[in-house]
Design an enzyme around this catalytic site. Structure first.
Site, short mmCIF file in Angstrom:
data_model
loop_
_atom_site.label_atom_id
_atom_site.label_comp_id
_atom_site.label_asym_id
_atom_site.label_seq_id
_atom_site.Cartn_x
_atom_site.Cartn_y
_atom_site.Cartn_z
N ARG B 243 0.77 -1.07 -0.02
CA ARG B 243 0.00 -0.10 0.14
C ARG B 243 1.04 1.30 0.01
O ARG B 243 1.37 1.77 0.84
CB ARG B 243 -0.97 -0.03 1.21
CG ARG B 243 -2.08 0.96 1.24
CD ARG B 243 -2.68 1.08 2.53
NE ARG B 243 -2.01 2.23 3.21
CZ ARG B 243 -2.00 1.95 4.70
NH1 ARG B 243 -2.56 1.13 5.41
NH2 ARG B 243 -1.13 3.16 5.18
N HIS B 247 -3.77 4.93 4.42
CA HIS B 247 -4.92 4.01 4.43
C HIS B 247 -6.20 4.76 3.78
O HIS B 247 -6.89 4.19 3.02
CB HIS B 247 -5.17 3.75 5.76
CG HIS B 247 -6.80 3.46 6.17
ND1 HIS B 247 -7.14 2.06 5.64
CD2 HIS B 247 -7.66 3.91 6.82
CE1 HIS B 247 -8.41 2.00 6.09
NE2 HIS B 247 -9.00 2.91 6.60
N TYR B 256 3.86 6.27 11.39
CA TYR B 256 4.17 4.93 11.54
C TYR B 256 5.14 4.24 10.62
O TYR B 256 5.54 3.11 10.54
CB TYR B 256 2.86 4.15 11.41
CG TYR B 256 1.70 4.17 10.44
CD1 TYR B 256 2.20 3.66 9.39
CD2 TYR B 256 0.62 4.84 10.42
CE1 TYR B 256 1.28 3.68 8.27
CE2 TYR B 256 -0.04 5.08 9.48
CZ TYR B 256 0.15 4.51 8.27
OH TYR B 256 -0.58 4.47 7.09
#
Lengths: 359, 344
Positions: B243, B247, B256
């Site tokens: 990815r 998100h 993160y």
């Protein structure tokens, strides 16, 4: 009952004594059977009438279900129509969604009320919403049978009353039969609807026998929608569903000995609730007690009380009373008679309403 | 990893140059629309979007294997590339991201794509039910359900894999392992490191594939469909991808993962990889690539215009679409709403 209660009852209306709804002349289409047999017969006919109806769940096939509601159906209709699934409720209900999308009418069984919890995500987030989410292109004609309520000394999680939980979810309809006749007709009706219906079977009544008039329509069963007056009365309306209807009818007989004429309204449909039937009954009796096994707080009794207050505020002689289970986890068998509304507690509820004095 | 028996029939046939070029065109269209959707969100055209940047090969390759005359696909909220590949009306599809209607405005039955699903692993079981319906109806359609490494932690995925294997349901479980479930990496999500490895426990064949190689993805998915269609039961495909974006448009990956980690984890861009391959094999040239990009841009403009022109649904639909058979309470609430809403 004390005389003081009798004295507090207004002389109202005519003096017709209370009576049960059973007519004197028994029609030819009437046979005596248990609720288990009535449900089994209804499912048998649904399978015969709708080739897209399928029944499945835990032990529903060869065993016929732990309560034998699907007894003999696999042998008669085949293992494609009536089949066992692995032991997983979310799987059973999630699978129902896909089958409904493929044009089937799933009639899944959750073996006991408390086992609906593992499937709540699929029931609430999927079954209840798919018609809406898909803008009506993917209806969910799913009839979820749930052996419900207490009274059989069963282990934990086998005596839950989940009607308020289900009724609160937009997109679900909820119904509960009180006797074999209602069980036969309400299941046949529910299992032919294009919307999801939670069918709550009062498991403590499975083996009670009663007359079932198999004829449909006004000549036989009457309307399968809305509430039903099970006993007419003038002084007070007892509102109940499931196993509590029979208990309320018992209470009415006892109260009649003291001259108190009680109407018993079987709500039948817990969503949608028949607000007109509630209004019609309580406008006449001017007093109401609602009885349910589920815990008191935020139970469906609160909804019933509000609907009655809304329609009958001016004629009500007392606040609507609730006689219910307590706000405790459903107790072990030794204590369940203390938990489930019994005849005494219902009579006390009636007494509180009859003795109510405006301040 | 590949425990799927070698397919007979046409499932392993090589792709024609025209098919390879079509795959590229689809990937460019998806890439451009995906990037544009983020821009639309920044411009206030849509309130939010879940990008699939980097997953174009996994989505176009798998979606290309679907036969929309008989199969049915169950997406999550991140399968825009699958929808586009299946030929779904993209204004109707993207309407969910405009907050027009949760499931999107496309017709799921006609497009063979279930409504957009916001519950992680919510529709995996639906695929099993639909597929079992094919068995009961003696039809040969296959259900394909998409989920990710994060969803693989959900109990419903276990129930679905077990049900499908027990019933030999014709299901292709297509896992896009994109390395991240919002902020949690696969190593803290998937014990054992592989979703595909779990299939063995269900007696189910599985493939773990390079999800950034569109030809490999299509080949694996075709084999899986052929296996399921022939009545051999379900197959699990784990497409390893990355990815590359956040998100969603509300997410901040900087909290993160570092840019260095992102670059290392992502590897080569699947679109660029495929471009180099087509060039090297003499299947397509620069003129073709330029043409494909121009077509993608024109398509995006058309979709954006459609999205901008999309009006809110009438409020009556809130009430009218809950049930097939409405209730007196809903009718009363709708009547109250009409009376008390000045703007209606």
């Amino acid at each position: 009952m004390s005389n003081s209660i009798l004295e507090s009852v207004d002389a109202a209306g005519d003096s017709t004594p209370g009576r049960t709804g059973t007519s004197a002349g028994t029609p030819a289409s009437t046979i005596v059977m248990s609720m288990q047999q009535a449900l089994n017969r209804a499912l048998d006919e649904v399978l015969a009438e709708n080739p897209k109806a399928v029944i499945f769940g835990e032990d529903c096939g060869q065993l016929g279900g732990v309560f034998r509601i699907t007894d003999g159906l696999q042998a008669k209709h085949g293992a494609q129509r009536v089949f066992d699934t692995p032991l997983a409720e979310s799987g059973i209900l999630g699978m129902s969604v896909g089958l409904a999308m493929a044009g089937f009418h799933p009639i899944p069984e959750v073996q006991f009320d408390g086992f609906a919890y593992p499937a709540i995500n699929q029931i609430v987030c999927q079954i209840a919403r798919m018609n809406y989410r898909s803008r009506g292109t993917l209806p969910m004609p799913i009839t979820l049978r749930v052996p419900s309520f207490g009274g059989i000394r069963a282990p934990e999680h086998h005596g839950e009353s989940l009607e308020a939980l289900f009724a609160h979810v937009p997109g679900l309809k909820v119904v509960s039969p009180s006797n074999p006749h209602e069980a036969y007709h309400l299941l046949k009706y529910a299992a032919t609807r294009p919307d999801p219906v939670i069918f709550m079977e009062p498991k403590s009544r499975y083996w009670q026998k009663g007359e079932v008039n198999l004829a449909h329509g006004e000549a036989g069963a009457g309307s399968p929608t809305g509430a039903k007056v099970m006993r007419e009365g003038r002084h007070l309306t007892l509102v109940a569903w499931g196993a509590m209807v029979a208990r309320c009818l018992q209470v009415a007989e006892l109260a009649a000995e003291d001259g108190i004429d009680i109407e018993v309204l079987d709500l039948r449909w817990l969503k949608p609730i028949d607000a007109e039937a509630l209004a019609a009954s309580v406008r006449k009796t001017r007093r109401a007690v609602v009885v349910h096994e589920a815990p008191l707080t935020s139970g469906l009794g609160a909804e019933v009380a509000q609907l009655i207050t809304q329609s009958c505020f001016d004629t009500l002689r007392a606040p609507v009373e609730r006689v219910t289970g307590f706000d405790v986890p459903y107790p072990s068998g030794d204590l369940e008679d203390e938990y489930i509304p019994n005849i005494d507690r219902i009579l006390f509820g009636i007494q509180r309403v009859l003795e109510y004095k405006r301040g | 990893m590949d425990t799927l028996p070698v397919a007979s029939g046409g499932a392993a046939d090589p792709l024609t140059p025209a098919q390879l070029r079509e795959l590229y065109s689809l990937m460019v269209a998806v890439r451009h629309l995906d990037r544009s959707a983020i821009a639309w969100q920044r411009q206030g055209i849509i309130p939010g979007y879940a990008p699939e940047l980097g997953q174009e090969a996994a989505q176009v390759g798998s979606g290309y294997a679907v036969d929309t005359t008989r199969d049915f696909v169950f997406p999550t909220y991140r399968e825009m590339g699958v929808a586009r590949t299946m030929g779904v009306d993209m204004v109707a599809y993207m309407s969910t991201h405009k907050a027009t209607w949760h499931g999107g405005l496309y017709d799921p039955l006609k497009s063979r794509l279930a409504p957009i699903q916001a519950v992680v692993a919510g529709s995996v079981l639906h695929a099993v039910g639909w597929a079992h319906g094919q068995t009961l109806d003696q039809k040969d359609g296959v259900a394909m359900t998409y989920f990710g490494d994060g969803a693989s932690s959900q109990g419903d995925v276990h129930e679905a894999l077990n049900f499908a294997a027990v019933m030999k349901a014709p299901v292709v479980f297509f896992v896009q392992n994109n390395g991240w479930a919002i902020s949690v990496p696969t190593e803290r999500q998937v014990a054992g490191g592989s979703v595909a490895a779990r299939a063995a426990g269900y007696g189910m064949p599985a493939l773990q594939i390079d999800g950034d190689d569109v030809v490999a993805v299509l080949g694996a998915t075709r084999r899986a469909f052929a296996h399921a269609r022939a009545g051999n039961g379900p197959v699990l495909i784990e497409a390893m991808t990355y990815r590359r974006g956040p998100h969603s448009t509300s997410d901040d990956p900087g909290r993160y993962r570092t840019l260095d980690e992102e670059r290392d984890g992502a590897g080569a861009d699947p679109l660029e990889r495929f471009r180099q391959r087509l060039l090297a094999d003499g299947i397509a040239d620069e003129a073709f690539f330029a043409e494909a990009l121009a077509a993608a841009k024109a398509e995006e403009e058309q979709i954006r215009t459609g999205i901008q022109a999309l009006a809110s649904r009438p409020g009556t639909e809130m009430f009218d679409l809950v049930f097939q058979e409405t209730t007196p309470a809903l009718q009363a609430q709708a009547a109250n709403w009409r009376e008390e809403s000045e703007h209606v």
